[in-house]
Design a protein around this motif. Structure first.
Motif, PDB file in Angstrom:
ATOM      1  N   ARG A  33     -10.479  14.126  97.019  1.00  0.00           N
ATOM      2  CA  ARG A  33     -11.213  12.885  96.719  1.00  0.00           C
ATOM      3  C   ARG A  33     -11.956  13.024  95.396  1.00  0.00           C
ATOM      4  NH1 ARG A  33     -14.259   9.856 101.376  1.00  0.00           N
ATOM      5  NH2 ARG A  33     -15.785  11.519 101.216  1.00  0.00           N
ATOM      6  N   VAL A  37     -16.299   9.494  94.154  1.00  0.00           N
ATOM      7  CA  VAL A  37     -16.199   9.006  95.537  1.00  0.00           C
ATOM      8  C   VAL A  37     -17.097   9.845  96.449  1.00  0.00           C
ATOM      9  CG1 VAL A  37     -14.622   8.780  97.524  1.00  0.00           C
ATOM     10  CG2 VAL A  37     -13.933   7.952  95.258  1.00  0.00           C
ATOM     11  N   HIS A  41     -20.202   8.227  98.436  1.00  0.00           N
ATOM     12  CA  HIS A  41     -20.220   8.387  99.898  1.00  0.00           C
ATOM     13  C   HIS A  41     -21.567   8.950 100.370  1.00  0.00           C
ATOM     14  CE1 HIS A  41     -18.835   9.463 103.938  1.00  0.00           C
ATOM     15  NE2 HIS A  41     -19.520  10.580 103.742  1.00  0.00           N
ATOM     16  N   GLU A  62      -9.120   3.042  86.522  1.00  0.00           N
ATOM     17  CA  GLU A  62      -8.963   4.197  87.434  1.00  0.00           C
ATOM     18  C   GLU A  62     -10.172   4.349  88.336  1.00  0.00           C
ATOM     19  OE1 GLU A  62      -8.112   4.254  84.071  1.00  0.00           O
ATOM     20  OE2 GLU A  62      -7.149   6.185  83.647  1.00  0.00           O
ATOM     21  N   ASP A  64     -12.163   1.858  89.303  1.00  0.00           N
ATOM     22  CA  ASP A  64     -12.094   0.757  90.260  1.00  0.00           C
ATOM     23  C   ASP A  64     -11.100   1.091  91.369  1.00  0.00           C
ATOM     24  OD1 ASP A  64     -14.017  -0.813  89.045  1.00  0.00           O
ATOM     25  OD2 ASP A  64     -12.579  -1.887  87.783  1.00  0.00           O
ATOM     26  N   ALA A  65      -9.973   1.697  90.991  1.00  0.00           N
ATOM     27  CA  ALA A  65      -8.949   2.037  91.989  1.00  0.00           C
ATOM     28  C   ALA A  65      -9.467   3.113  92.942  1.00  0.00           C
ATOM     29  CB  ALA A  65      -7.679   2.509  91.285  1.00  0.00           C
ATOM     30  N   ALA A  66     -10.116   4.159  92.396  1.00  0.00           N
ATOM     31  CA  ALA A  66     -10.617   5.248  93.246  1.00  0.00           C
ATOM     32  C   ALA A  66     -11.677   4.729  94.215  1.00  0.00           C
ATOM     33  CB  ALA A  66     -11.198   6.368  92.373  1.00  0.00           C
ATOM     34  N   SER A  68     -12.205   1.506  95.205  1.00  0.00           N
ATOM     35  CA  SER A  68     -11.733   0.516  96.176  1.00  0.00           C
ATOM     36  C   SER A  68     -10.856   1.147  97.244  1.00  0.00           C
ATOM     37  CB  SER A  68     -11.050  -0.670  95.506  1.00  0.00           C
ATOM     38  OG  SER A  68      -9.997  -0.223  94.724  1.00  0.00           O
ATOM     39  N   SER A  69     -10.284   2.312  96.963  1.00  0.00           N
ATOM     40  CA  SER A  69      -9.505   2.978  98.017  1.00  0.00           C
ATOM     41  C   SER A  69     -10.432   3.616  99.061  1.00  0.00           C
ATOM     42  CB  SER A  69      -8.591   4.043  97.414  1.00  0.00           C
ATOM     43  OG  SER A  69      -9.368   5.143  96.983  1.00  0.00           O
ATOM     44  N   ALA A  70     -11.712   3.783  98.715  1.00  0.00           N
ATOM     45  CA  ALA A  70     -12.642   4.470  99.622  1.00  0.00           C
ATOM     46  C   ALA A  70     -13.694   3.562 100.256  1.00  0.00           C
ATOM     47  CB  ALA A  70     -13.346   5.606  98.867  1.00  0.00           C
TER      48      ALA A  70
END
Ligand code: CTP
Ligand code: MG
Length: 238
Positions: A33, A37, A41, A62, A64-66, A68-70
């Motif tokens: 991760r 992130v 968290h 990149e 935003d993608a990392a 939004s995946s979490a």
């Protein structure tokens, strides 16, 4: 989100020159991760309601993608940072100021993405101290190494009394209006800050200390990334 959200700024706009590698430090992986992130968290787990992540504009997609995946989008947003950490923090504070929902909260935390493994209980301690009325809150730990000061008038170095020294970590917590005004004033006065509590002191605010944690160690060089991997592998192994 509660009526008075606790908002955290995660500064992640540095490139990580000392760590090296093609990606910004905050996008590097620990246990699969991204560093940013992990940091986000742990802030959310410690009682933060919303995270403003300050990112290098060159890599915003990149990030935003990392994120939004979490996490659900209602918990975070990204803004573009600046060339110095101090500028990145100010841009984060200004983004909060422009958003009426985020600006409703009195408590704001400022955290280095480069401290991904901060324990949630440290985050909670910082939030509680600001809620109890502190203007600026800094988590600290005792200094493990013996420290020598160079440049003694005799030309020799001298050992400092380690029992009176503390290493400063993040997240630092603040009264939002105070830190926002303090950063604006530091910028106007051309003052260089090594941390955000210093901005508060620059405008006369008092700094409160709470206990930090070794796990909040900052990832600076490749050995630090290996340390973080080992720590999480140890936890996974029980
Ligand atoms: N930071 C930032 N904007 C900058 C510089 C730093 O948001 N212009 C952030 C980093 O992303 C990091 C934190 O401030 O989370 C602490 O900085 P540091 O550990 O020095 O990270 P880098 O500046 O990325 O690393 P280096 O100094 O090795 O390039
Ligand atoms: Mg740096």
């Amino acid at each position: 989100m509660s009526a008075e959200p606790v908002v955290a700024i995660v500064v992640a706009a540095g490139s990580g020159v000392r760590l090296g590698g093609p990606l910004p430090k905050a996008l590097r992986l620990i246990a699969g991760r991204a560093v940013v992130v992990h940091a986000t968290h742990n802030l959310l787990a410690g009682g933060v309601d919303f995270v403003v992540v300050v990112v290098p504009s060159s890599h915003r997609p990149e990030f935003d993608a990392a994120l939004s995946s979490a996490f659900p989008i209602r918990l975070w947003r990204t803004v573009s940072g600046g060339t110095e950490r101090q500028v990145s923090v100010r841009l984060g504070l200004e983004a909060i100021d422009r958003d009426p929902v985020l600006a409703a909260g009195r408590v704001v935390l400022i955290h280095d993405a480069a401290r991904p493994l901060v324990p949630p209980e440290v985050v909670t301690r910082v939030i509680n101290e600001v809620r109890a009325g502190a203007v600026a809150v800094v988590p600290v730990v005792a200094v493990a190494d013996t420290i020598r000061r160079l440049g003694d008038p005799t030309g020799h170095s001298t050992v400092l009394d380690r029992s009176t020294l503390r290493a400063v970590q993040t997240p630092q917590g603040f009264d939002r209006a105070t830190i926002t005004a303090a950063h604006a004033e530091a910028a106007a006065d051309g003052v260089t800050l090594t941390d955000d509590a210093m901005a508060c002191e620059h405008v006369g605010g008092q700094v409160s200390l709470v206990l930090g944690a070794r796990e909040s160690h900052k990832i600076t060089e490749p050995a630090d990334l290996a340390w973080a991997e080992a720590l999480l592998a140890g936890r996974a192994g029980g």
